[in-house]
Design an enzyme around this catalytic site. Structure first.
Site, short mmCIF file in Angstrom:
data_model
loop_
_atom_site.label_atom_id
_atom_site.label_comp_id
_atom_site.label_asym_id
_atom_site.label_seq_id
_atom_site.Cartn_x
_atom_site.Cartn_y
_atom_site.Cartn_z
N PHE A 155 0.83 -1.21 0.00
CA PHE A 155 0.00 0.00 0.00
C PHE A 155 0.86 1.26 0.00
CE2 PHE A 155 0.94 0.62 4.41
CZ PHE A 155 0.48 1.87 4.77
N LYS A 156 2.13 1.12 0.39
CA LYS A 156 3.01 2.28 0.46
C LYS A 156 3.42 2.78 -0.93
CE LYS A 156 4.27 0.74 4.98
NZ LYS A 156 5.20 0.04 5.85
N ASP A 157 3.17 1.98 -1.97
CA ASP A 157 3.38 2.47 -3.33
C ASP A 157 2.56 3.74 -3.59
OD1 ASP A 157 5.19 0.51 -4.31
OD2 ASP A 157 3.54 -0.88 -4.69
N ASP A 205 7.99 -3.64 3.58
CA ASP A 205 7.49 -3.08 2.33
C ASP A 205 7.89 -1.63 2.07
OD1 ASP A 205 5.87 -2.35 4.42
OD2 ASP A 205 4.04 -3.22 3.61
N THR A 206 8.22 -0.86 3.10
CA THR A 206 8.63 0.52 2.86
C THR A 206 9.90 0.58 2.00
OG1 THR A 206 7.66 1.39 4.90
CG2 THR A 206 9.47 2.64 3.95
#
Length: 404
Positions: A112-114, A144-145
């Site tokens: 979701f960090k995209d 994910d970051t």
């Protein structure tokens, strides 16, 4: 729009200053000096917008046309979302019993960090080209970051990125996403310890103002205000998708379940609530339950150790964006916030003042999810779906890899 530190000592900055910062020089996090208030008419106008349209309106509100003219801003955001796989960028899946899941995983790395990092990188490039500057981005990651940050700036001539990856604490695919990028401006280092432990030297580096200035350092973790700003759009989009009509008085209330680690998306939702969005926030955590204990008992303190779960990016004991939450809860009182956070940094334990804890309990509901793999669908059909009938789950990615 001006931004001030949650600890009240650093000088105020504009959006560009907040964007190019990590922590504020006094150790705090930047927040808007004043929060705008959205009236019913504005919410009705926004209710018909696409997800990119909402991002554009929110960014225009918090950046200002004197820094990025509206046409330039719109172009930057369109460019940021051009590589997303879903034509809507994000999508609301409607399940049963009033439960909905907002799909935030259609970006390049499936995190979701995209969403926020693709926009933040565009803002970054805009100012760097304008000022003819070069920066070095320092990022600590719980999973994910790091890959989303790398994807957003890889190959950029005016940006180098250094990612600290906690060995053994990320999934294999996350590790491969970071370590197989061969661009010259990408530098990934495996480090010992968990994500909380690697955040400490990063914060120490940013506390050295002269060093940061000399080397043009900045961060793309969710300490960066731009990340939180873009994430506010998740909550607006979810609300408008779940609400068939805004003709009722008062406006309908939508419950938003937010799995969280570092509390960036939680802070974004709370700010959205503060500026006029009628949402109720439910915080979902895994066995690393510091936010649960904070809301239930006012106990903001570390456990003995970080517990590993399937939701590795939620395996965080220091949810640094809670500092933004405390600042808002205290009525933007920097002195109170500074005292709380400095005590936490010294002792790793703080009991919230009764007034602050009471306000927190009023503003949040809390769900402790003990063995959670981050999937919202399994969190609340029995507890909150049938009870209120209109629940929005916001997972981190397909497997719920959340954190910021």
């Amino acid at each position: 729009m001006w931004y001030v530190s949650t600890r009240g000592i650093a000088p105020r900055v504009n959006f560009e200053g907040a964007l190019f910062s990590g922590y504020a020089p006094d150790g705090g996090l930047f927040m808007p000096e004043e929060l705008p208030q959205l009236d019913r008419e504005t919410l009705c106008q926004w209710s018909t917008l696409s997800y990119p349209g909402l991002v554009k309106e929110l960014c225009a509100l918090f950046i200002g046309s004197e820094l990025i003219p509206k046409d330039d801003l719109n172009d930057l955001i369109d460019r940021a979302f051009s590589r997303f796989r879903h034509r809507e960028v994000v999508h609301l899946s409607r399940l049963r019993n009033g439960l909905n899941v907002l799909e935030l995983w259609h970006g390049v790395t499936y995190a979701f960090k995209d969403l926020s990092l693709s926009c933040t990188a565009q803002f970054l490039q805009y100012f760097l080209e304008k000022r003819e500057k070069h920066v070095t981005v320092v990022v600590g990651t719980s999973g994910d970051t790091g890959s989303a940050a790398i994807e957003s700036v890889q190959g950029a001539k005016n940006v180098d990125i250094i990612v600290l990856l906690p060995q053994g604490h990320c999934t294999k695919i996350q590790e491969l996403q970071m370590t197989t990028v061969l661009k010259e401006n990408v530098h990934v280092f495996g480090v010992e310890g968990n994500s909380d432990e690697l955040d400490e030297p990063i914060k120490t580096v940013f506390a050295d103002v002269a060093f940061v200035k000399k080397h043009n350092l900045m961060s793309l973790n969710s300490i960066n205000w731009s990340r939180v700003l873009v994430q506010m759009a998740h909550h607006f989009f979810a609300y408008f998708q779940c609400t068939p009509s805004l003709d009722t008085h008062p406006l309908p209330l939508v419950e938003v379940v937010v799995p969280t680690g570092a509390a960036g998306n939680l802070a974004a939702g709370y700010i959205a609530q503060k500026i006029g969005l009628p949402i109720r926030l439910v915080v979902a955590v895994n066995r690393n339950d510091i936010i649960h204990r904070t809301v239930q008992q006012g106990d903001f303190s570390l456990s003995e150790a970080v517990k590993s779960t399937l939701a590795s990016a939620m395996d965080i004991q220091v949810p640094y964006n809670m500092e933004r939450v405390f600042w808002l809860l205290s009525g933007c009182d920097s002195q109170v916030t500074r005292a709380l956070m400095e005590q936490f940094e010294r002792t790793q334990s703080v009991n919230l003042p009764k007034e602050l804890h009471s306000k927190e309990r009023q503003d949040y509901e809390q769900m402790a999810v003990m063995e959670c793999d981050g999937c919202c669908v399994e969190l609340c059909p029995g507890n909150c779906g049938p009870r209120r009938g209109n629940v929005t789950g916001i997972p981190r990615t397909v497997r719920g890899r959340g954190g910021g």
